[in-house]
Enzyme design. Structure first.
Site, PDB file in Angstrom:
ATOM      1  N   CYS A  45      39.610  34.017  82.423  1.00 10.30           N
ATOM      2  CA  CYS A  45      40.423  33.204  83.315  1.00 10.30           C
ATOM      3  C   CYS A  45      40.642  31.836  82.683  1.00 10.30           C
ATOM      4  O   CYS A  45      40.007  31.490  81.682  1.00 10.30           O
ATOM      5  CB  CYS A  45      39.763  33.049  84.687  1.00 10.30           C
ATOM      6  SG  CYS A  45      38.223  32.097  84.623  1.00 10.30           S
ATOM      7  N   CYS A 114      59.222  46.748  54.404  1.00 13.69           N
ATOM      8  CA  CYS A 114      59.974  45.488  54.400  1.00 13.69           C
ATOM      9  C   CYS A 114      59.395  44.574  55.476  1.00 13.69           C
ATOM     10  O   CYS A 114      58.591  44.994  56.314  1.00 13.69           O
ATOM     11  CB  CYS A 114      61.458  45.726  54.640  1.00 13.69           C
ATOM     12  SG  CYS A 114      61.850  46.314  56.310  1.00 13.69           S
ATOM     13  N   CYS A 117      59.966  45.765  59.021  1.00 14.88           N
ATOM     14  CA  CYS A 117      59.018  46.814  59.419  1.00 14.88           C
ATOM     15  C   CYS A 117      57.673  46.200  59.788  1.00 14.88           C
ATOM     16  O   CYS A 117      57.038  46.583  60.784  1.00 14.88           O
ATOM     17  CB  CYS A 117      58.823  47.810  58.281  1.00 14.88           C
ATOM     18  SG  CYS A 117      60.335  48.569  57.670  1.00 14.88           S
ATOM     19  N   ASP A 503      38.110  22.194  29.697  1.00 11.13           N
ATOM     20  CA  ASP A 503      36.730  21.859  29.388  1.00 11.13           C
ATOM     21  C   ASP A 503      36.442  22.289  27.952  1.00 11.13           C
ATOM     22  O   ASP A 503      37.022  23.260  27.461  1.00 11.13           O
ATOM     23  CB  ASP A 503      35.797  22.583  30.356  1.00 11.13           C
ATOM     24  CG  ASP A 503      34.343  22.292  30.063  1.00 11.13           C
ATOM     25  OD1 ASP A 503      33.979  21.109  29.990  1.00 11.13           O
ATOM     26  OD2 ASP A 503      33.576  23.256  29.883  1.00 11.13           O
TER      27      ASP A 503
END
Length: 868
Positions: A45, A114, A117, A503
């Site tokens: 609720c 697609c 869909c 790095d």
């Protein structure tokens, strides 16, 4: 997104997938960060919802709360760096409401090919009580559903999908060829009926009147056209009905309205043409999407379904899912390794290209790690399993590639937003075209046909699939070549970067110390220097000592006939006594009774040696290693170690270890973190690709950094950096990149950005700060895979320029697909009201043709050669 978490997974019960990206809830509220969906059945609720919301909002890091009492669902957007799922769950329970456990399952829905869909499926599942989250992925033909098992069953979810008009295929069920499907057969029969009607109407065949009904004369050609529309359009009408129930203005609804409307106004030929051509278009689109999905299924086929396990003294063939951690798996020549593990017996060359993309096989022996999907080329291996099949490196790659479709790129989001406006606008134009002019006396049939044509043009399929099919093609192509890209947004961002920070240790270099030079002095030879140094250092645990011993062993194995002291492929230790470590300077020990030293220059200066005049050959030899040119003297030739040799080695980033006795210096061994052989070539290739700025970041000293950078062709060095220093450099590079991007000419749409390349663990802060974080050598390393946006599975730096080339081509392909499909749609939309475009043109060119064109263009991404 920078850094980010890894693939989806449940963190305790009662929640759905964590989405580490910008997501949108069902009501359209955008939530930045991670979305947590929980089933709270007792929240039924408005008062309950308010209580739960207030409790959750008190938690730091919560960005949005959306309680839905009608479905008993709670959706929370939160910052994963500030709070956790467990903390949110505790707040809900603290408000007096239990959080139900949930289940997440993936369903194969190959006919969902697609965005339209996908929308229909999502709408159908939204009406199933207990379904909390739906992630429809048309490019891979999958639907990921999170549901509350207390309120919904797997059967309810399947029924929900099928109520949307799409069949759920069980994973073990073989998907039949699209051309042998029932829809293909019906379409073919409908095409035959259409052609028969054309022959009757236009080529003089008998065309009798069959009946009079509803004020119409039902001739043979009319009947053939209507039958063609009914037979070929069954799937269209069925899916259109589901779309109508879901109030989805998708292609199925539009085409159904077109077919029914054409028959209602007595245009049977148009109805039949639309039904047959659109069904053919749908079949071709499904076929082209199946081709795109094949690249993903090929990844899944890399791991065998069964494994041969040694149990109770015998061999047993079991399903790979039943192999437990600690089981010993037997792999024979030519077989694929079924699980991740460590070799405990046998040796073989192993082709790891399915995982790392590296075409050169690696030698695997006892103690070496191997990965599921790798191929044992020769020999016999017994592998102790270290991870279940579902948690192998290959499984992780497959999961992340499948999940990559979820994270949409900016271009993809733009297309989705555009389609939301485009389709209603063109549908409205179609209605006005069909109804407006006849109100003023224009021919109804003519304008209805033009409106029908516009209705077909309103289908957004071609440009909606233009981006996701390109993204999936690019990501799966990269995965087959040892590069894991964790989403379309990362692929797009990588294609836009103009700066790269690398790095040093573990990226530009191998991260492992190795012997680079051996200088023999005073009549000794390199073998003797190495053997002496290895004997001295073998008791030391220093990394430099380990490098010297490993190199000596390796040299002995490579040419044992030259080393009579070699024993079983290694270097036989001389008798070592009185070993002593001289803190900060080196080591001392007696070798076969003679005191020897190995260490720094200062150690031998303290022994009283004249290091500025050290003889090389007593018999007048000339040039020795490292391009050293000795100086002639009365006793032969000499070198200056203090002012020439050692400084030169140090300038190249190497550590010089001197070896000798109390009376005579025997040689110098240089040790360094070796540069990757492909590093210089890869840096040059990045510059060829237009990367404006390449920088090296390292915690090493500047002298060593400059030496390494000079070898590989990098001129920007940031040395002596702590992790936070690397973050500052990356952020500075990002700001500079964005400034350059803003100053570019309008037609250069590259957005800029910085890619940070590191090991994925020590460099995690810098990886997260970059536009795109790229982890090197991530195979078998969960942390590296989950930390970075992109993971180079092997220790091969050539995959970095390949990644840049692939991402840039992907962005070009996406833009080509988007603008060409939009352009064609706009031309057709402009020509239809003028009578210049027919239904046939709209279907064949605007829908069928463009869908095939964008899919075929996307497939070209598989042709990007990683070795270019």
């Amino acid at each position: 997104m920078n850094g980010g978490s890894g693939h989806d997974g449940d963190v305790g019960g009662g929640h759905s997938h964590d989405h580490p990206s910008t997501t949108s809830d069902a009501d359209g509220a955008v939530v930045d960060g991670t979305t947590y969906r929980a089933s709270v059945p007792a929240m039924d609720c408005a008062s309950c919802a308010s209580k739960v919301e207030r409790s959750v909002r008190t938690l730091s890091g919560v960005e949005a709360v959306d309680p839905r009492p009608a479905t008993g669902t709670l959706v929370v957007g939160y910052d994963p760096d500030t709070t956790t799922v467990e903390a949110i769950r505790a707040q809900v329970e603290g408000a007096g409401y239990d959080v139900a456990d949930t289940e997440t399952e993936t369903f194969a829905v190959p006919s969902m090919d697609c965005a339209s869909c996908a929308g229909t499926v999502e709408s159908a599942l939204d009406r199933v009580e207990g379904v909390l989250d739906v992630d429809a992925r048309p490019t891979s033909g999958q639907v990921v559903v999170t549901y509350d098992p207390g309120r919904a069953t797997r059967g309810d979810v399947v029924a929900g999908i099928e109520n949307g008009g799409y069949e759920v295929v069980e994973s073990e069920q073989e998907t039949a060829s699209v051309w042998r499907s029932r829809r293909a057969l019906k379409t073919g029969f409908g095409a035959v009926l259409l052609l028969a009607g054309i022959v009757v109407e236009y080529f003089g065949a008998p065309n009798p009147t069959l009946a009079e009904a509803l004020g119409r004369t039902l001739t043979l050609d009319w009947t053939l056209y209507v039958l063609a529309a009914v037979v070929a359009g069954q799937a269209i009408l069925r899916n259109g009905w589901y779309s109508a129930k879901a109030r989805s203005l998708d292609i199925d609804f539009l085409m159904s309205a077109g077919v029914v409307g054409a028959i209602a106004v007595d245009l049977p030929f148009e109805a039949a043409t639309l039904a047959v051509l659109f069904s053919i278009s749908e079949l071709l689109e499904r076929y082209s999407m199946d081709r795109a999905r094949t690249s993903m299924s090929e990844l899944m086929d890399l791991s065998p379904d069964t494994a041969t396990v040694r149990r109770d003294g015998g061999e047993e063939i079991v399903a790979v899912e039943d192999v437990a951690v600690g089981d010993r798996v037997i792999v024979r020549p030519g077989e694929r390794i079924p699980v991740d593990g460590v070799v405990v017996e046998g040796t073989s060359a192993v082709d790891e290209s399915p995982i790392t993309g590296e075409s050169v096989p690696v030698d695997a022996a006892a103690g070496d790690e191997v990965y599921a999907g790798s191929i044992v080329e020769e020999g016999y291996l017994e592998v102790e399993t270290t991870a279940p099949a579902g948690e192998s490196t290959l499984s992780t790659v497959i999961d992340l590639v499948e999940d990559a479709e979820r994270d949409k790129s900016d271009r993809e989001r733009f297309i989705d937003r555009f389609a939301n406006y485009y389709t209603p606008a063109v549908v409205g134009l179609a209605v006005v075209t069909a109804v407006g002019p006849p109100l003023f006396g224009a021919p109804f049939e003519t304008w209805f046909t033009r409106g029908l044509t516009l209705l077909v043009v309103a289908c957004p399929c071609a440009f909606v699939i233009s981006t996701p099919v390109s993204v999936v093609s690019g990501i799966t192509s990269a995965a087959r070549n040892g590069v894991l890209i964790k989403g379309g947004d990362r692929l797009e961002a990588m294609g836009d970067v103009d700066s790269i920070a690398l790095d040093k240790t573990g990226t530009i270099t191998t991260g492992e110390l190795g012997v680079t030079d051996v200088v023999a002095l005073n009549g000794t030879n390199e073998d003797e220097v190495l053997r002496c140094a290895a004997s001295l250092e073998r008791r030391s645990e220093h990394p430099i000592a380990t490098a010297i011993c490993d190199h000596a062993d390796s040299e002995a194995r490579r040419a044992p006939e030259r080393r009579p002291e070699a024993d079983d492929g290694g270097v036989r230790d001389r008798e070592v006594t009185a070993f002593e470590s001289i803190t900060g300077r080196g080591v001392r020990a007696d070798l076969d009774g003679v005191t020897h030293y190995a260490g720094k220059l200062a150690l031998f200066e303290g022994l009283g040696f004249d290091l500025e005049h050290t003889h090389v050959e007593t018999d007048g030899g000339v040039t020795v290693g490292n391009d050293i040119e000795p100086t002639a003297c009365d006793h032969g030739t000499y070198v200056d170690l203090v002012n020439d040799i050692v400084p030169r080695l140090q300038a190249e980033g190497k550590t010089a270890v001197l070896v000798g006795t109390e009376d005579e210096l025997e040689g110098v061994v240089a040790v360094a973190d070796t540069v990757r052989p492909e590093a210089e070539r890869s840096i040059a290739r990045l510059r060829d690709l237009g990367i404006d700025r390449i920088a090296m970041l390292t915690g090493d000293n500047e002298r060593t950094a400059r030496a390494i950078a000079a070898q590989v062709g990098i001129d920007e060095i940031h040395a002596d950096l702590l992790p936070e220093g690397k973050v500052e450099v990356v952020r500075g590079m990002t700001d500079a990149s964005e400034t350059r991007a803003d100053a570019r000419l309008p037609w250069n749409r590259t957005a800029g950005g910085v890619a940070m390349v590191g090991d994925g663990v020590n460099d995690a802060p810098a990886l997260a700060a970059a536009t795109v974080g790229v982890a090197m050598g991530a195979a078998g390393t969960d942390t590296a895979i989950e930390t970075a946006d992109v993971a180079l599975m092997g220790d091969d730096l050539t995959r970095l320029p390949y990644l840049v080339a692939l991402a840039r081509r992907a962005n070009r392909v996406i833009e080509t697909n988007v603008w060409s499909s939009l352009g064609v749609k706009m031309i057709l939309a402009a020509g239809a009201p003028l009578g210049l475009v027919s239904v046939v043109h709209a279907v064949v060119i605007g829908d069928m043709g463009m869908s095939l064109a964008v899919t075929g263009n996307a497939m070209r991404l598989a042709n990007v050669d990683p070795d270019e």
